[in-house]
Write an enzyme that holds these catalytic residues in place. Structure first.
Site, mmCIF file in Angstrom:
data_model
loop_
_atom_site.group_PDB
_atom_site.id
_atom_site.type_symbol
_atom_site.label_atom_id
_atom_site.label_comp_id
_atom_site.label_asym_id
_atom_site.label_seq_id
_atom_site.Cartn_x
_atom_site.Cartn_y
_atom_site.Cartn_z
ATOM 1 N N SER A 123 0.821 -1.223 0.000
ATOM 2 C CA SER A 123 0.000 0.000 0.000
ATOM 3 C C SER A 123 0.848 1.263 0.000
ATOM 4 C CB SER A 123 -0.897 0.039 1.239
ATOM 5 O OG SER A 123 -1.724 -1.081 1.262
ATOM 6 N N GLU A 124 0.335 2.256 -0.702
ATOM 7 C CA GLU A 124 0.978 3.574 -0.755
ATOM 8 C C GLU A 124 -0.082 4.628 -0.468
ATOM 9 O OE1 GLU A 124 2.944 4.099 -4.515
ATOM 10 O OE2 GLU A 124 4.341 2.453 -4.114
ATOM 11 N N THR A 151 1.983 -3.115 8.499
ATOM 12 C CA THR A 151 1.990 -3.905 9.734
ATOM 13 C C THR A 151 3.409 -4.402 9.998
ATOM 14 O OG1 THR A 151 -0.255 -4.634 9.261
ATOM 15 C CG2 THR A 151 0.969 -5.933 10.874
ATOM 16 N N GLU A 179 -5.683 -6.148 3.956
ATOM 17 C CA GLU A 179 -5.522 -7.276 3.009
ATOM 18 C C GLU A 179 -6.670 -7.317 1.994
ATOM 19 O OE1 GLU A 179 -3.544 -10.731 4.202
ATOM 20 O OE2 GLU A 179 -2.513 -9.740 5.859
HETATM 21 N N1 CAA Z 1 -5.134 -13.468 -7.258
HETATM 22 C C1 CAA Z 1 -4.276 -13.537 -8.299
HETATM 23 N N2 CAA Z 1 -4.222 -12.580 -9.240
HETATM 24 C C2 CAA Z 1 -5.073 -11.541 -9.112
HETATM 25 C C3 CAA Z 1 -5.977 -11.422 -8.042
HETATM 26 C C4 CAA Z 1 -5.981 -12.440 -7.080
HETATM 27 N N3 CAA Z 1 -6.803 -12.401 -6.016
HETATM 28 N N4 CAA Z 1 -6.679 -10.265 -8.184
HETATM 29 C C5 CAA Z 1 -6.231 -9.689 -9.305
HETATM 30 N N5 CAA Z 1 -5.274 -10.468 -9.872
HETATM 31 C C6 CAA Z 1 -4.524 -10.224 -11.108
HETATM 32 C C7 CAA Z 1 -5.432 -10.185 -12.316
HETATM 33 O O1 CAA Z 1 -5.656 -11.487 -12.808
HETATM 34 C C8 CAA Z 1 -4.601 -9.337 -13.267
HETATM 35 O O2 CAA Z 1 -3.561 -10.129 -13.808
HETATM 36 P P1 CAA Z 1 -3.132 -9.999 -15.359
HETATM 37 O O3 CAA Z 1 -3.102 -8.549 -15.713
HETATM 38 O O4 CAA Z 1 -1.809 -10.656 -15.409
HETATM 39 O O5 CAA Z 1 -4.178 -10.721 -16.120
HETATM 40 C C9 CAA Z 1 -3.931 -8.344 -12.337
HETATM 41 O O6 CAA Z 1 -3.973 -8.923 -11.022
HETATM 42 C C10 CAA Z 1 -4.615 -6.994 -12.277
HETATM 43 O O7 CAA Z 1 -5.974 -7.234 -11.995
HETATM 44 P P2 CAA Z 1 -7.110 -6.367 -12.668
HETATM 45 O O8 CAA Z 1 -6.871 -6.251 -14.133
HETATM 46 O O9 CAA Z 1 -8.417 -6.965 -12.210
HETATM 47 O O10 CAA Z 1 -6.784 -4.927 -12.038
HETATM 48 P P3 CAA Z 1 -7.691 -3.936 -11.193
HETATM 49 O O11 CAA Z 1 -6.863 -2.757 -10.922
HETATM 50 O O12 CAA Z 1 -9.025 -3.741 -11.847
HETATM 51 O O13 CAA Z 1 -7.973 -4.775 -9.836
HETATM 52 C C11 CAA Z 1 -7.347 -5.402 -7.595
HETATM 53 C C12 CAA Z 1 -6.878 -5.170 -9.015
HETATM 54 C C13 CAA Z 1 -8.036 -6.767 -7.515
HETATM 55 C C14 CAA Z 1 -8.311 -4.334 -7.134
HETATM 56 C C15 CAA Z 1 -6.064 -5.381 -6.732
HETATM 57 O O14 CAA Z 1 -5.439 -4.123 -6.880
HETATM 58 C C16 CAA Z 1 -6.311 -5.635 -5.262
HETATM 59 O O15 CAA Z 1 -6.418 -6.789 -4.830
HETATM 60 N N6 CAA Z 1 -6.384 -4.548 -4.447
HETATM 61 C C17 CAA Z 1 -6.412 -4.685 -2.997
HETATM 62 C C18 CAA Z 1 -4.997 -4.609 -2.488
HETATM 63 C C19 CAA Z 1 -4.865 -5.205 -1.133
HETATM 64 O O16 CAA Z 1 -5.403 -6.253 -0.813
HETATM 65 N N7 CAA Z 1 -4.043 -4.550 -0.318
HETATM 66 C C20 CAA Z 1 -3.737 -5.047 0.957
HETATM 67 C C21 CAA Z 1 -2.462 -4.413 1.410
HETATM 68 S S1 CAA Z 1 -1.446 -5.481 2.339
HETATM 69 C C22 CAA Z 1 -2.037 -5.480 3.903
HETATM 70 O O17 CAA Z 1 -3.079 -5.000 4.232
HETATM 71 C C23 CAA Z 1 -1.143 -6.249 4.799
HETATM 72 C C24 CAA Z 1 -1.106 -5.835 6.186
HETATM 73 O O18 CAA Z 1 -0.239 -5.077 6.564
HETATM 74 C C25 CAA Z 1 -2.047 -6.459 7.134
#
Ligand code: CAA
Length: 381
Positions: free
Chosen positions: A126-127, A158, A363
């Protein structure tokens, strides 16, 4: 379909429960107030193998399955969700990714001490302007001979202050969008790498969360994880496993809310009777129990799919979405059952609500989980 836990899984559950009661419970209230990091507890968890549960023994881990990890996460989080998240990040976001995608050098140098709990890991995706929209990574990593030079900032990390090793996503080729993102392992103390203040959070207060900064931070090319351009896939694949961990954390909070509600309702008297005799309370308890069991089944299903190396990203998103929702609901109901006592620190249920809320945010927010689930269904042939 077999709903029985194996002897080994039952043993892990019991030892996690015993440890949580004996070592975590006595200080959890005080640490929630002081927001002090549980150093000693994390050290002991490492010694017992809870910090690298799913890592193979040759890489310093306990070699257990994801079901065992879920069971342990539930027990720890039932007593203290701050300990739960510290453990979850190290296990699922750091160790799992390094074992799957790291080179032998990375495994020997970094994974082994992380899995043994001698070192602590953090995961930095995250940024300030790339939270849910995680593909928009502004942190840059420019190649310079045998090094990459990182510049940028990360947010909401975290273990950000107390970690030794950080997995950092950064853009190596802007023109390629998310296919131009790479992952690097950065050691604490690397010149140009710093962290911000500990965030003053609503819940999970004794875990630490902070921003990270990179100013001309030089990282050796050996510390690139997987390949250049694979960083976003790395982050998504690791987060799929992480979401099972957070579902389990939420389940722990929900179970604690239910247990506290049952206990209190059998003690508290009103209108000449213990309140457990009133249908209004009985129905709340029944609803909580049904939801917790449903969330548990979703979580075990995702864990079982992961263990059998099947596709599980949709199921992990479902488990996290539902478990986090019912954790908030269970904590709210527990407060309602406790009445005024639920609103003060003397009882634990107000903390359960504060701790539960984050499980709907980190997450991947609940809205992101819905995106992941619906896209998986709509893309199915
Ligand atoms: N598993 C595997 N691949 C995935 C995926 C998943 N769950 N979700 C998306 N992808 C892949 C897609 O297949 C795509 O791959 P290709 O381009 O190679 O085909 C790529 O990721 C981009 O996906 P989209 O084209 O769907 O892009 P988007 O921008 O529309 O959506 C998103 C992407 C699903 C929203 C993604 O940005 C996301 O999951 N965002 C949430 C981020 C997140 O969970 N952050 C948590 C931070 S870490 C944290 O909280 C830890 C902590 O400290 C507790």
């Amino acid at each position: 379909m077999n709903f029985d836990l194996t002897e080994e899984q039952l043993m892990i559950q019991e030892s996690a429960r015993d440890f949580a009661q004996a070592e975590i419970a006595p200080t959890s209230v005080q640490r929630d107030i002081s927001a002090e990091f549980p150093y000693d507890i994390i050290k002991k968890l490492g010694e017992l193998g809870f910090m690298g549960m799913m890592v193979s023994p040759e890489n310093g881990g306990a070699g257990l399955d994801t079901i065992s990890y879920v069971l342990a996460m539930i027990e720890m989080s039932k007593v203290d969700a701050s300990v739960g998240v510290i453990m979850s990040v190290n296990n699922s976001l750091v160790c799992h990714g390094l074992e799957k995608y790291g080179t032998d050098y990375i495994k020997q140098t970094y994974l082994t001490p992380l899995a043994k709990g001698e070192k602590l890991g953090a995961f930095a995706l995250s940024e300030p302007e790339a939270g849910s929209d995680a593909t928009k990574q502004k942190t840059m990593a420019d190649k310079d001979g045998d090094y990459y030079i990182l510049n940028g900032m990360k947010n909401w990390i975290t273990n950000g202050i107390n970690a030794d090793y950080y997995l950092v996503m950064a853009t190596t080729d802007k023109a390629k969008g998310h296919h131009g993102i790479s992952t690097f392992l950065i050691e604490k103390g690397t010149p140009g790498f710093g962290h911000g203040k500990k965030e003053d959070k609503l819940g999970i207060r004794s875990s630490d969360t902070c921003s990270l900064t990179f100013e001309n931070c030089r990282v050796p090319k050996e510390n690139l994880i997987w390949d250049e351009g694979k960083g976003f896939s790395f982050a998504m694949n690791t987060l799929n496993g992480g979401r099972i961990g957070i579902a389990a954390q939420a389940l722990g909070i929900a179970e604690a809310s239910l247990q506290a509600s049952v206990k209190y309702s059998k003690e508290r008297k009103a209108f000449g009777n213990t309140i457990s005799n009133f249908q209004a309370i009985q129905f709340k308890i029944a609803d909580m129990a049904v939801k917790i069991d449903a969330a548990k089944l979703l979580t075990f299903k995702a864990a079982a799919l992961k263990d059998s190396e099947k596709k599980y990203y949709k199921e992990a998103a479902m488990a996290k979405l539902y478990s986090s929702k019912i954790a908030v609901e269970a904590a709210l109901e527990a407060i309602q059952i406790h009445g005024g006592y639920g609103y003060v620190r003397e009882y634990l249920v107000e903390r359960y609500l504060r701790d539960a809320k984050i499980t709907e945010i980190y997450e991947g927010t609940s809205e992101i989980q819905k995106m992941v689930i619906s896209r998986a269904l709509l893309d199915e042939k």
